[in-house]
Design a protein around this motif. Structure first.
Motif, PDB file in Angstrom:
ATOM      1  N   THR A  75       0.769  -1.166  -0.024  1.00 53.31           N
ATOM      2  CA  THR A  75      -0.054   0.041  -0.054  1.00 53.31           C
ATOM      3  C   THR A  75       0.827   1.276   0.133  1.00 53.31           C
ATOM      4  N   GLU A  76       1.849   1.072   0.381  1.00 52.63           N
ATOM      5  CA  GLU A  76       2.728   2.383   0.596  1.00 52.63           C
ATOM      6  C   GLU A  76       4.051   2.294   0.000  1.00 52.63           C
ATOM      7  N   GLY A  77       4.543   1.165  -0.780  1.00 49.73           N
ATOM      8  CA  GLY A  77       5.892   0.956  -1.299  1.00 49.73           C
ATOM      9  C   GLY A  77       6.745   0.210  -0.542  1.00 49.73           C
ATOM     10  N   ILE A  78       7.615  -0.536  -1.213  1.00 49.29           N
ATOM     11  CA  ILE A  78       8.477  -1.285  -0.484  1.00 49.29           C
ATOM     12  C   ILE A  78       9.402  -0.465   0.338  1.00 49.29           C
ATOM     13  N   LEU A  79       9.758   0.760  -0.099  1.00 49.34           N
ATOM     14  CA  LEU A  79      10.927   1.929   0.438  1.00 49.34           C
ATOM     15  C   LEU A  79      10.271   2.184   1.820  1.00 49.34           C
ATOM     16  N   SER A  80       8.786   2.160   1.987  1.00 46.52           N
ATOM     17  CA  SER A  80       8.348   2.663   3.244  1.00 46.52           C
ATOM     18  C   SER A  80       8.732   1.849   4.552  1.00 46.52           C
ATOM     19  N   LEU A  81       9.273   0.448   4.278  1.00 47.46           N
ATOM     20  CA  LEU A  81       9.850  -0.274   5.521  1.00 47.46           C
ATOM     21  C   LEU A  81      11.179   0.330   5.932  1.00 47.46           C
ATOM     22  N   TRP A  82      11.784   1.150   5.112  1.00 44.62           N
ATOM     23  CA  TRP A  82      13.120   1.756   5.765  1.00 44.62           C
ATOM     24  C   TRP A  82      13.036   3.255   5.923  1.00 44.62           C
ATOM     25  N   ARG A  83      11.697   3.540   5.941  1.00 43.82           N
ATOM     26  CA  ARG A  83      11.586   5.316   6.045  1.00 43.82           C
ATOM     27  C   ARG A  83      12.026   5.483   7.497  1.00 43.82           C
ATOM     28  N   GLY A  84      12.859   6.503   7.888  1.00 44.45           N
ATOM     29  CA  GLY A  84      13.268   6.964   8.968  1.00 44.45           C
ATOM     30  C   GLY A  84      14.520   6.232   9.398  1.00 44.45           C
ATOM     31  N   MET A  85      14.987   5.506   8.615  1.00 37.23           N
ATOM     32  CA  MET A  85      16.230   4.693   8.810  1.00 37.23           C
ATOM     33  C   MET A  85      17.597   5.888   9.064  1.00 37.23           C
ATOM     34  N   SER A  86      17.496   7.044   8.209  1.00 35.85           N
ATOM     35  CA  SER A  86      18.669   7.785   8.276  1.00 35.85           C
ATOM     36  C   SER A  86      18.741   8.487   9.869  1.00 35.85           C
ATOM     37  N   SER A  87      17.531   8.440  10.394  1.00 35.29           N
ATOM     38  CA  SER A  87      17.875   8.965  11.916  1.00 35.29           C
ATOM     39  C   SER A  87      18.457   8.063  12.508  1.00 35.29           C
ATOM     40  N   LYS A 145      12.438   8.678  14.382  1.00 33.45           N
ATOM     41  CA  LYS A 145      12.385   7.526  13.684  1.00 33.45           C
ATOM     42  C   LYS A 145      11.066   7.174  13.863  1.00 33.45           C
ATOM     43  N   GLN A 146      10.430   7.050  14.916  1.00 36.20           N
ATOM     44  CA  GLN A 146       9.043   6.385  14.907  1.00 36.20           C
ATOM     45  C   GLN A 146       8.021   7.405  14.440  1.00 36.20           C
ATOM     46  N   ARG A 147       8.322   8.762  14.605  1.00 32.36           N
ATOM     47  CA  ARG A 147       7.235   9.402  13.874  1.00 32.36           C
ATOM     48  C   ARG A 147       7.229   9.184  12.225  1.00 32.36           C
ATOM     49  N   MET A 148       8.536   9.189  11.713  1.00 30.92           N
ATOM     50  CA  MET A 148       8.319   8.679  10.072  1.00 30.92           C
ATOM     51  C   MET A 148       8.097   7.284  10.120  1.00 30.92           C
ATOM     52  N   GLN A 149       7.920   6.349  11.054  1.00 36.00           N
ATOM     53  CA  GLN A 149       7.509   5.075  10.708  1.00 36.00           C
ATOM     54  C   GLN A 149       5.903   5.056  10.622  1.00 36.00           C
ATOM     55  N   ILE A 150       5.144   5.890  10.999  1.00 29.07           N
ATOM     56  CA  ILE A 150       3.866   5.618  11.260  1.00 29.07           C
ATOM     57  C   ILE A 150       3.139   5.886   9.893  1.00 29.07           C
ATOM     58  N   GLN A 151       1.837   5.528   9.612  1.00 26.79           N
ATOM     59  CA  GLN A 151       1.236   5.776   8.316  1.00 26.79           C
ATOM     60  C   GLN A 151       0.963   6.993   7.834  1.00 26.79           C
ATOM     61  N   ASN A 152       1.483   7.409   6.510  1.00 25.38           N
ATOM     62  CA  ASN A 152       1.100   8.703   5.943  1.00 25.38           C
ATOM     63  C   ASN A 152       2.351   9.780   6.394  1.00 25.38           C
ATOM     64  N   ARG A 158       9.475  15.239   4.820  1.00 23.68           N
ATOM     65  CA  ARG A 158      10.262  15.023   3.412  1.00 23.68           C
ATOM     66  C   ARG A 158      11.689  14.392   4.009  1.00 23.68           C
ATOM     67  N   SER A 159      12.156  14.593   5.155  1.00 20.73           N
ATOM     68  CA  SER A 159      13.420  14.069   5.555  1.00 20.73           C
ATOM     69  C   SER A 159      13.359  13.909   7.179  1.00 20.73           C
ATOM     70  N   CYS A 163      11.290  16.459   9.795  1.00 21.78           N
ATOM     71  CA  CYS A 163      10.580  15.898  10.722  1.00 21.78           C
ATOM     72  C   CYS A 163      10.947  16.547  11.964  1.00 21.78           C
ATOM     73  N   ALA A 164      12.227  16.646  12.324  1.00 22.33           N
ATOM     74  CA  ALA A 164      12.792  17.420  13.562  1.00 22.33           C
ATOM     75  C   ALA A 164      12.417  18.796  13.727  1.00 22.33           C
ATOM     76  N   LYS A 165      12.264  19.687  12.818  1.00 24.48           N
ATOM     77  CA  LYS A 165      11.953  20.792  12.478  1.00 24.48           C
ATOM     78  C   LYS A 165      10.409  20.948  13.042  1.00 24.48           C
ATOM     79  N   TYR A 166       9.828  20.077  12.419  1.00 21.75           N
ATOM     80  CA  TYR A 166       8.027  20.125  12.405  1.00 21.75           C
ATOM     81  C   TYR A 166       7.883  19.728  13.825  1.00 21.75           C
ATOM     82  N   VAL A 167       8.352  18.606  14.599  1.00 21.44           N
ATOM     83  CA  VAL A 167       8.104  18.375  15.934  1.00 21.44           C
ATOM     84  C   VAL A 167       8.659  19.511  16.771  1.00 21.44           C
ATOM     85  N   TYR A 168       9.785  20.208  16.658  1.00 21.28           N
ATOM     86  CA  TYR A 168      10.149  21.136  17.415  1.00 21.28           C
ATOM     87  C   TYR A 168       9.148  22.462  17.365  1.00 21.28           C
ATOM     88  N   ARG A 169       8.806  22.766  16.137  1.00 23.84           N
ATOM     89  CA  ARG A 169       7.989  23.857  15.802  1.00 23.84           C
ATOM     90  C   ARG A 169       6.589  23.640  16.503  1.00 23.84           C
TER      91      ARG A 169
END
Length: 313
Positions: A75-87, A145-152, A158-159, A163-169
């Protein structure tokens, strides 16, 4: 290049770190171990996060790990399984460097490096101290990491930096540490149990404490799985606290600590809710800790051999 079993290398006990085994080398070994551990099993960790969310949608969580993985990928693409790994990559290296450096330092002070002698108190205390230090550094990266792992999440961030800027703001600096006490309530007993089990198993299998990849791998896997299963309830609450800012449930968004999270979880899902995601957690942790310990011990053995070779030349 000298062979690993060359005579100079035999002059040192593997577990008793020599004077020329520097802090930087210890931290490098730990950083390598941490990155290897987290990256190898990241997709299963993403599934665990989805399962632990208090109000998951049926389209992303199935009845098991395989079904959940298939649904998420389809439903979200195979790469979604690795979303947030950069963190994880950015945070795990420094955090595990601090982790293993603290572990070795405390264990050495408490006399836990003597060959053929089992020191359960030194192992447990060293692990707990290492966790407190490393989690203080890793907690913000784990939130991202966990914020980027959730659906949608792809529609929101974008990165990892976005995500860090959004959460802080939106939620302030406290959002990165609201789960820290809960994280410690999980990771301190987890690490103490893991190190205690690891040292017990590895000492039993390898009394001389020589470098033995099979021992390190098996002891790490069993110790990690054992500790992970027992600390799953705290992990569920940690996930709740770290993802609450993305929830639409007003009651969930106001959860501000461990006890409040426990009350809400029990009210919504009963005692069974505290063990949501236990299977992917154990599946993730066993190979992760096996990889982590194997990578760490291999790196440590390499540096000790390298130092001994240089000292003899």
């Amino acid at each position: 290049m000298a062979q690993p079993n060359a005579e100079p290398a035999e002059d040192y006990d593997y577990e008793s770190l020599p004077p020329n085994f520097s802090l930087l080398q210890n931290m490098t070994a730990g950083a390598f171990a941490g990155i290897a551990e987290h990256c190898a099993m990241y997709p299963i960790d993403a599934i665990k996060t989805r399962m632990q969310i208090i109000t998951p949608t049926s389209s992303t969580v199935g009845n098991g790990v395989i079904q959940a993985t298939y649904r998420m990928a389809s439903t979200e693409g195979i790469l979604s399984l690795w979303r947030g790994m950069s963190s994880v990559i950015v945070g795990a290296g420094p955090a595990h460097a601090v982790y293993f450096a603290t572990y070795e330092a405390v264990k050495h002070v408490m006399g836990g490096n003597q060959a053929g002698v089992h020191h359960p108190l030194a192992a447990a205390t060293s692990g707990a101290c290492a966790t407190i230090a490393s989690d203080a550094l890793m907690n913000p990266f784990d939130v991202i990491k966990q914020r980027m792992q959730i659906q949608n999440s792809a529609k929101m961030y974008r990165s990892m930096f976005d995500c860090a800027k959004y959460v802080y703001r939106k939620e302030g600096l406290a959002a990165f540490y609201v789960s820290y006490p809960t994280t410690l309530s999980m990771t301190v007993p987890f690490t103490a149990l893991q190190f205690l089990a690891y040292e017990s198993i590895s000492t039993s299998m390898n009394p001389a404490k020589k470098y033995d990849p099979l021992t390190h791998c098996l002891a790490g896997a069993v110790a990690g799985g054992f500790a992970a299963a027992l600390t799953t309830p705290m992990d569920v609450i940690k996930t709740m606290l770290q993802t609450r800012g993305s929830a639409t449930d007003p009651e969930l968004r106001t959860v501000n600590g461990f006890m409040a999270g426990c009350r809400l979880l029990y009210q919504r899902e009963g005692a069974r809710g505290f063990f949501k995601g236990v299977k992917p957690r154990v599946l993730t942790t066993m190979p992760s800790t096996a990889i982590c310990w194997s990578a760490y011990e291999a790196s440590k053995a390499y540096f000790i051999h390298h130092n001994n070779t240089n000292a003899s030349s």
